[in-house]
Design an enzyme around this catalytic site. Sequence first.
Site, PDB file in Angstrom:
ATOM      1  N   HIS A 281       0.741  -1.309  -0.111  1.00 30.56           N
ATOM      2  CA  HIS A 281       0.034  -0.041   0.014  1.00 30.56           C
ATOM      3  C   HIS A 281       0.833   1.098  -0.030  1.00 30.56           C
ATOM      4  CE1 HIS A 281      -3.673   2.478   1.348  1.00 30.56           C
ATOM      5  NE2 HIS A 281      -2.653   3.226   1.784  1.00 30.56           N
ATOM      6  N   GLU A 282       1.794   1.309   0.986  1.00 32.46           N
ATOM      7  CA  GLU A 282       2.907   2.544   0.920  1.00 32.46           C
ATOM      8  C   GLU A 282       3.843   2.679  -0.315  1.00 32.46           C
ATOM      9  OE1 GLU A 282       2.536   4.853   3.237  1.00 32.46           O
ATOM     10  OE2 GLU A 282       0.853   3.581   4.232  1.00 32.46           O
TER      11      GLU A 282
ATOM     12  N   HIS B  80       2.081   4.628  -2.876  1.00 32.95           N
ATOM     13  CA  HIS B  80       2.058   6.175  -2.624  1.00 32.95           C
ATOM     14  C   HIS B  80       3.442   6.372  -3.084  1.00 32.95           C
ATOM     15  CE1 HIS B  80      -1.751   6.304  -0.705  1.00 32.95           C
ATOM     16  NE2 HIS B  80      -1.542   5.710   0.405  1.00 32.95           N
TER      17      HIS B  80
END
Length: 344
Positions: free
Chosen positions: A21-22, A25
């Site tokens: 998920h990170e 980003h």
Amino acid sequence: MITLQSLVAFVLVFGVIVLFHELGHYGTAKLLGIGVHEFSIGFGPGVSRSWRGTRYSLRVIPLGGFCRLYGMEPNENERIGLRPDDPRNFHARPVWQRMAVIAAGPAMNFLQAVIILALIATVTIPVQVVGLEPGSPAAQAGFQPGDAIVAIEGQTVYRTVEVNRLIAASEGEPIEVTVRRDGQNLVLTVQPERQPDGALRIGVQIMDGMRGVPWWQALPEGFRQTWQMTRSLVTGLLGMIAQRVPVELSGPVGIFQIVGQSAQQGWFSLLLLAAVLNVNLGLLNLLPIPVLDGGWLLFLGLEGLRGKPIPPEHQGWATVVGFAFLMALVLFATYQDILRILLE
């Protein structure tokens, strides 16, 4: 009961989900030229190295990670002398670019689910014998728990319905069942027994298998199953909001317990659970609640419509309310988890 297996499985599954998920980003920010103060694997104390303006950290608590962007933290901005108009500043970039960076996190969760389900789709799993009725035709014929039913009368089977259909088609005559045991195929002859309701049975409890798809169909199948899973979860969420179905949530305690149970059932169950958790986390982060990615997307969408940012004080209050709401959900889910454990 907390076991080492459960703990390792939880760290692996949940840690990798949050990490990717990170990475969504981080990767999108780097691609668009937005500065990243730090990208960390894990939390707590650890070791760090700086390279090209970004600090890369490896920390001792391996539960995911985090990504800190230029412009997000006033202290860091002041330390490096970041100007409001600096193109590396997250807040200086066009709305669509900022939305892309925020949306990339949940997108990575859905992509991870697609890849996992695509891999699972290529695997062929036979029908498994999980139990026998004492004195049943299957027990007398030599069936054993753990046998894999490969074929009946020469016809390959992958589903319980196929097994039942071929047993029914025997009309009570003996049938040959090919089972795999200890890596070898055995042919067992069994005569189905008619039950009081007229149905024919051989007296086994079986678990569904699945037929793997060719590799070139795996990715479309992964997308299809991810979409079905997402639609089902959204329908369930809307049903809970509309009070058509009971509110059932799982918090950290429940997730830990489910991951531990899946680990005991094998890697296949663990991978399937990882796909489900990815879709859950992706959907959760898209909810329009401040402090979640969906809250950021809501603020940015309103900024695009208004032509100017939402005042910081309004964002601050909304974030406080959103955080309180999220904590209340976590506490409620944890309460349900503990209640389920006590009632087991």
